[in-house]
Design an enzyme around this catalytic site. Structure first.
Site, PDB file in Angstrom:
ATOM      1  CD  GLU A  39      -2.955   3.261  -5.350  1.00  0.00           C
ATOM      2  OE1 GLU A  39      -4.026   2.655  -5.566  1.00  0.00           O
ATOM      3  OE2 GLU A  39      -1.976   2.711  -4.856  1.00  0.00           O
ATOM      4  CG  HIS A  42      -3.117  -0.680  -6.729  1.00  0.00           C
ATOM      5  ND1 HIS A  42      -3.579  -0.061  -5.594  1.00  0.00           N
ATOM      6  CD2 HIS A  42      -3.089  -2.013  -6.442  1.00  0.00           C
ATOM      7  CE1 HIS A  42      -3.820  -0.971  -4.662  1.00  0.00           C
ATOM      8  NE2 HIS A  42      -3.523  -2.167  -5.150  1.00  0.00           N
ATOM      9  NE  ARG A  64      -4.318  -1.257   0.097  1.00  0.00           N
ATOM     10  CZ  ARG A  64      -4.441  -2.303  -0.713  1.00  0.00           C
ATOM     11  NH1 ARG A  64      -3.441  -2.650  -1.521  1.00  0.00           N
ATOM     12  NH2 ARG A  64      -5.556  -3.008  -0.717  1.00  0.00           N
TER      13      ARG A  64
HETATM   14  C1  GLV Z   1      -5.081  -5.000  -3.938  1.00  0.00           C
HETATM   15  O1  GLV Z   1      -4.313  -4.115  -3.680  1.00  0.00           O
HETATM   16  C2  GLV Z   1      -5.717  -5.802  -2.943  1.00  0.00           C
HETATM   17  O2  GLV Z   1      -5.661  -5.451  -1.749  1.00  0.00           O
HETATM   18  O3  GLV Z   1      -6.315  -6.817  -3.324  1.00  0.00           O
END
Ligand code: GLV
Ligand code: GLV
Length: 327
Positions: free
Chosen positions: A273, A292, A244
């Site tokens: 993001e 991401h 994260r």
């Molecule tokens: C993606 O970042 C998730 O937490 O699945």
């Protein structure tokens, strides 16, 4: 009386089929590529029994109050659930589901790809081919730090951290160091070759050539990769983060990359993001930023979506969830 359910985004159809197959659900589907606006979400949650959401929705007391006391389950199509206030859901007796396990391989593979792309400067190098910067074969050009015989430090030795180490082992890594709240049993440390060694954070930072972050975002881990941490890394170190964005202090990372305190960074997650296109980190050649996409494999996303659907239905039925989030 049917139970009311909201799905907050266009998700793989298999998940919608599962929800529809339950005759007792009335489905409200925000079938869009883009997030549901907050005020629309607050309106649509009113009277819900079950909420199927993504990591883009903040599930806090405001939203839970707007939903009302009949809400039984919040199911997120993600493994991370830092966007959901567990103290608030727990207080209200709402079950929270997430999607561990099914995205471990995809995320670990992306982590290794990002590490390699950063270490071997692939984005920068491919850019030089296009912009005329490829003059001739040069011994000292486009070199990066060496992976073979290196020391890799994994911060957060859980499902994904372990899978990353397993994938890196065949490159000839000579040591795996890890930090975790607890030392893992030897059977877990032996899942990688050479065996992973539990060390304190200072040792990991001092000795690792590559540092990869695999912690959940919590009050304890927020901003943990800061100036102090970067200053303890090798100047040749590569930092990778696919967990994260919130675990990194981005101003401090920018300074560390700019000043050469560390060699390079690969990030699949940022704050915010999307990262604005004029963000300072994007001006650096030694920083690779991805949007991401850790779990972005077709079958992985389908497995996440269907697990989240099963969590939702179990919660509606008052059963224990296949994968329940823990405080
Ligand atoms: C993606 O970042 C998730 O937490 O699945
Ligand atoms: C590289 O292409 C080499 O032949 O060393």
């Amino acid at each position: 009386q049917k139970q009311k359910v909201l799905v907050t985004r266009n998700v793989p159809q298999a998940a919608i089929e599962i929800i529809k197959s339950s005759q007792s659900c009335h489905l409200d589907y925000w079938n869009s590529e883009d997030p549901i606006p907050r005020d629309e979400l607050l309106k649509r949650v009113a009277g819900l029994d079950g909420l199927y959401c993504l990591l883009t929705e903040k599930i806090d007391s405001e939203l839970l109050d707007a939903a009302g006391p009949q809400l039984k389950v919040v199911s997120t199509m993600s493994v991370g659930y830092d966007h959901i206030s567990l103290p608030e859901t727990t207080k209200r007796g709402i079950a929270v589901g997430h999607t561990p396990g099914v995205l471990t391989d995809a995320t670990a593979t992306l982590t290794v790809a990002l590490l390699l792309v950063t270490q071997r400067r692939l984005i920068e190098a491919a850019g030089e081919v296009k912009n005329g910067g490829w003059g001739t074969w040069k011994p000292l050009w486009m070199c990066g730090p060496t992976l073979t015989a290196s020391t890799v430090g994994i911060v957060g030795f859980g499902r994904i951290g372990i899978a990353v180490a397993q994938r890196l082992a065949p490159f000839g890594v000579s040591r795996f160091l890890y930090c975790d709240v607890n030392k893992k049993p030897q059977s877990v440390e032996k899942l990688v070759t050479p065996n992973a060694e539990h060390v304190d954070m200072d040792t990991l930072l001092r000795e690792s050539d590559f540092v990869s972050a695999h912690t959940a975002l919590t009050l304890e881990t927020a901003g943990m990769f800061n100036k102090d941490v970067f200053s303890k890394m090798k100047r040749s170190a590569v930092f990778v983060n696919t967990s994260r964005g919130g675990v990194v202090n981005q101003e401090d990372l920018y300074e560390a990359l700019k000043s050469g305190q560390i060699w390079g960074a690969g990030l699949d997650v940022t704050v915010p993001e999307p990262l604005p296109t004029d963000h300072p980190l994007l001006s650096l050649n030694n920083c690779v930023v991805l949007p991401h996409i850790g779990s972005a494999e077709e079958s992985t996303r389908e497995a996440m979506a269907t697990l989240a659907a099963r969590n939702l239905l179990a919660g509606l039925a008052g059963e224990s969830l296949p994968a329940q989030a823990k405080l």
